[in-house]
Design an enzyme around this catalytic site. Structure first.
Site, mmCIF file in Angstrom:
data_model
loop_
_atom_site.group_PDB
_atom_site.id
_atom_site.type_symbol
_atom_site.label_atom_id
_atom_site.label_comp_id
_atom_site.label_asym_id
_atom_site.label_seq_id
_atom_site.Cartn_x
_atom_site.Cartn_y
_atom_site.Cartn_z
ATOM 1 N NE ARG A 122 -3.992 -2.079 2.033
ATOM 2 C CZ ARG A 122 -3.966 -3.004 2.985
ATOM 3 N NH1 ARG A 122 -3.141 -2.886 4.008
ATOM 4 N NH2 ARG A 122 -4.761 -4.043 2.918
ATOM 5 C CE LYS A 144 -1.954 13.212 -14.997
ATOM 6 N NZ LYS A 144 -2.360 13.690 -16.330
ATOM 7 C CD GLU A 186 4.992 14.869 -23.442
ATOM 8 O OE1 GLU A 186 4.353 15.934 -23.388
ATOM 9 O OE2 GLU A 186 4.475 13.767 -23.166
ATOM 10 C CE LYS A 228 3.980 16.782 -15.009
ATOM 11 N NZ LYS A 228 4.129 15.520 -15.685
ATOM 12 C CD GLU A 238 -5.524 15.445 -15.947
ATOM 13 O OE1 GLU A 238 -4.317 15.156 -15.887
ATOM 14 O OE2 GLU A 238 -6.270 15.064 -16.861
ATOM 15 N NE ARG A 242 -0.686 16.217 -13.541
ATOM 16 C CZ ARG A 242 0.093 15.507 -12.753
ATOM 17 N NH1 ARG A 242 -0.101 15.527 -11.449
ATOM 18 N NH2 ARG A 242 1.069 14.780 -13.248
ATOM 19 C CG ASN A 246 -3.081 14.985 -20.805
ATOM 20 O OD1 ASN A 246 -2.068 14.326 -21.020
ATOM 21 N ND2 ASN A 246 -3.874 14.760 -19.783
ATOM 22 C CG HIS A 249 -0.674 14.170 -24.106
ATOM 23 N ND1 HIS A 249 -0.044 15.350 -24.415
ATOM 24 C CD2 HIS A 249 0.211 13.470 -23.346
ATOM 25 C CE1 HIS A 249 1.163 15.366 -23.869
ATOM 26 N NE2 HIS A 249 1.348 14.237 -23.217
ATOM 27 C CG HIS A 253 -2.798 9.201 -24.957
ATOM 28 N ND1 HIS A 253 -3.359 9.598 -23.774
ATOM 29 C CD2 HIS A 253 -1.462 9.358 -24.784
ATOM 30 C CE1 HIS A 253 -2.409 9.979 -22.926
ATOM 31 N NE2 HIS A 253 -1.243 9.846 -23.522
ATOM 32 C CG HIS A 266 4.147 9.681 -24.910
ATOM 33 N ND1 HIS A 266 2.788 9.470 -24.805
ATOM 34 C CD2 HIS A 266 4.407 10.823 -24.221
ATOM 35 C CE1 HIS A 266 2.256 10.438 -24.069
ATOM 36 N NE2 HIS A 266 3.212 11.264 -23.700
HETATM 37 P P1 NAD Z 1 10.915 5.037 -22.806
HETATM 38 O O1 NAD Z 1 10.846 4.941 -21.351
HETATM 39 O O2 NAD Z 1 10.401 3.909 -23.619
HETATM 40 O O3 NAD Z 1 12.432 5.340 -23.213
HETATM 41 C C1 NAD Z 1 12.737 5.503 -24.574
HETATM 42 C C2 NAD Z 1 13.852 4.559 -25.022
HETATM 43 O O4 NAD Z 1 15.108 5.099 -24.618
HETATM 44 C C3 NAD Z 1 13.791 3.173 -24.444
HETATM 45 O O5 NAD Z 1 14.210 2.250 -25.410
HETATM 46 C C4 NAD Z 1 14.799 3.229 -23.306
HETATM 47 O O6 NAD Z 1 15.310 1.977 -22.956
HETATM 48 C C5 NAD Z 1 15.856 4.114 -23.900
HETATM 49 N N1 NAD Z 1 16.671 4.851 -22.965
HETATM 50 C C6 NAD Z 1 16.288 5.457 -21.821
HETATM 51 N N2 NAD Z 1 17.291 6.172 -21.312
HETATM 52 C C7 NAD Z 1 18.347 5.995 -22.134
HETATM 53 C C8 NAD Z 1 19.667 6.498 -22.144
HETATM 54 N N3 NAD Z 1 20.078 7.391 -21.250
HETATM 55 N N4 NAD Z 1 20.494 6.089 -23.124
HETATM 56 C C9 NAD Z 1 20.063 5.239 -24.085
HETATM 57 N N5 NAD Z 1 18.807 4.760 -24.152
HETATM 58 C C10 NAD Z 1 17.963 5.148 -23.179
HETATM 59 O O7 NAD Z 1 10.140 6.343 -23.338
HETATM 60 P P2 NAD Z 1 10.033 7.837 -22.791
HETATM 61 O O8 NAD Z 1 9.869 8.661 -24.005
HETATM 62 O O9 NAD Z 1 11.088 8.173 -21.847
HETATM 63 O O10 NAD Z 1 8.666 7.824 -21.977
HETATM 64 C C11 NAD Z 1 7.446 7.561 -22.612
HETATM 65 C C12 NAD Z 1 6.474 7.061 -21.581
HETATM 66 O O11 NAD Z 1 6.260 8.077 -20.603
HETATM 67 C C13 NAD Z 1 5.112 6.715 -22.126
HETATM 68 O O12 NAD Z 1 4.695 5.487 -21.616
HETATM 69 C C14 NAD Z 1 4.221 7.833 -21.641
HETATM 70 O O13 NAD Z 1 2.886 7.422 -21.459
HETATM 71 C C15 NAD Z 1 4.870 8.183 -20.349
HETATM 72 N N6 NAD Z 1 4.595 9.537 -19.882
HETATM 73 C C16 NAD Z 1 4.185 9.684 -18.593
HETATM 74 C C17 NAD Z 1 3.959 10.949 -18.090
HETATM 75 C C18 NAD Z 1 3.584 11.127 -16.654
HETATM 76 O O14 NAD Z 1 3.235 12.237 -16.266
HETATM 77 N N7 NAD Z 1 3.665 10.107 -15.847
HETATM 78 C C19 NAD Z 1 4.155 12.080 -18.919
HETATM 79 C C20 NAD Z 1 4.585 11.883 -20.218
HETATM 80 C C21 NAD Z 1 4.813 10.599 -20.694
HETATM 81 N N1 GLY Z 2 1.993 14.554 -18.536
HETATM 82 C C1 GLY Z 2 0.751 15.092 -18.108
HETATM 83 C C2 GLY Z 2 0.651 15.262 -16.645
HETATM 84 O O1 GLY Z 2 1.571 14.989 -15.914
HETATM 85 O O2 GLY Z 2 -0.365 15.679 -16.194
#
Ligand code: NAD
Ligand code: GLY
Length: 365
Positions: A122, A144, A186, A228, A238, A242, A246, A249, A253, A266
């Protein structure tokens, strides 16, 4: 380079984002690290060989026992099966409520580690060590956490804040160029929704960002995190504001899910989605054509797509609409879009299906 800190102001859940060089090896001595009996580093098969040993060595100073779990790499693995592997390792090693989780990777690792931390016993503390530009400017910040469902992106998750975020800009040196560009997608969104001065700065400094100029990256990460922080500080869960984060997005998405997770990155979906949302704003009379063209031009310079893919040969717009209705902003099946109400100001509103269809037809390949 002197590190800078940005605070996420959330009363007793406030925390700092540190941004700078050479932060990874020094992390074990960070005064804001959560106390704990042991630590688990969650990473993936791409990032772990690059950085996990260094993080492990750093954390050994602070936590006697440090384990690592290495997950498969990719958005297509952001699901229950992969999440279960984190719980397996926690339970196999007798992790207790004072075990601290460290997310070492991009947004996929960050979102899954955060969800695991929110739900293991938890709730256990966790720290974000984002290694993609996208994770440093967005996903590691704000709490998030989620996994995907085949029917919709990030549909299962929780709001759960990390206790510290450490953005070591040096880790971006190994990032593939396509991933760097996805992160810039982003970053660009913060301009139209809130800060057109920052948008102008991006227009001036796009080439420096693309060649990974350290000072330019530091400014882009810091300004993105400040914006942010301002938004999340007012609306952590949100309830309203917030949702502006998006921008792009809703369409993005749909692209990610429609193409199959991992096909479009993404940040690529968000990029094409911002052009679509900008064009929808224009057709609703909220911005002029010159603004949409300026947005499109900056996205092109970042090397990102400005046209959406066809995700259904028979009824492309219908498939987009179907996927967008599953969006978390939808209410009673009505899609709500983040629209630009004059450059620098975002609103969240529904739009007539017929108009959305026109935009999709005009903006898809
Ligand atoms: P990812 O985590 O898939 O990373 C992208 C690629 O880069 C992967 O292949 C990873 O292994 C590689 N990688 C990471 N760091 C590296 C480094 N330093 N050197 C070499 N390779 C490296 O993708 P992302 O773009 O980082 O994140 C996308 C995800 O984030 C999505 O799932 C999206 O929904 C999520 N997201 C979440 C929020 C939130 O607020 N929580 C906001 C935006 C996006
Ligand atoms: N990436 C959108 C949020 O954090 O709200």
């Amino acid at each position: 380079m002197v590190p800078v800190s940005v605070e996420i102001p959330l009363q007793e859940r406030s925390y700092f984002i540190d941004i700078g060089s050479q932060l990874l090896d020094a992390l074990g001595a960070h005064p804001a690290l959560p106390k704990g009996t042991s630590a688990l580093i969650v990473s993936n098969e791409t990032v772990a060989p690059l950085y996990a040993d260094r993080l492990l060595a750093a954390l050994k100073h602070k936590y006697g026992i440090v384990h690592i779990v290495v997950l498969p790499d990719g958005e297509e693995h952001k699901n229950w099966q992969t999440l279960q592997k984190i719980f397996d390792v926690l339970l196999e090693n007798g992790a207790d409520r004072k075990t601290v989780l460290f997310a070492l990777g991009g947004g996929v690792i960050g979102d899954m580690t955060g969800f695991a931390a929110a739900s293991y016993m938890r709730g256990v503390p966790f720290v974000q060590v984002p290694t993609t530009l996208l994770a440093q400017v967005d996903s590691s910040v704000g709490g998030k956490t989620a996994i995907n469902h085949p029917l919709g992106k990030n549909m299962i998750g929780a709001f759960y804040q990390p206790q510290l975020v450490v953005c070591d800009l040096d880790t971006l040196d190994t990032l593939p160029q396509r991933e760097l560009a996805a992160g810039i997608g982003e970053i660009i969104k913060y301009g139209p929704i809130y800060d057109m001065e920052f948008f102008s700065w991006l227009e001036t400094n796009m080439d420096a960002l693309l060649r990974r100029d350290r000072a330019a990256l530091a400014h882009a990460v810091k300004r993105s995190c400040e914006i942010k922080a301002w938004v999340v500080g007012q609306d952590e869960r949100e309830a309203g504001l917030r949702a502006i984060l998006n921008f792009g997005h809703t369409f993005g998405h749909a692209i990610e899910a429609g193409m199959g997770y991992g096909t479009w990155l993404h940040g690529e979906g968000v990029a094409a989605g911002m052009v679509m949302a900008g064009e929808l704003s224009r057709r609703l009379g909220m911005v002029d054509a010159a603004f949409v063209e300026r947005l499109r031009a900056l996205i092109v310079r970042a090397g990102l797509p400005v046209r959406g893919p066809r995700i259904d040969e028979a009824d492309n717009a219908g498939r987009y609409l179907q996927l967008m209705r599953v969006d978390k902003k939808s209410e009673a099946g009505e899609i709500r879009f983040v629209l630009i109400d004059g450059p620098g100001k975002a609103v969240v509103k529904p739009a007539p299906d017929a108009l959305v269809r026109e935009v999709i037809d005009a903006c898809c390949a």
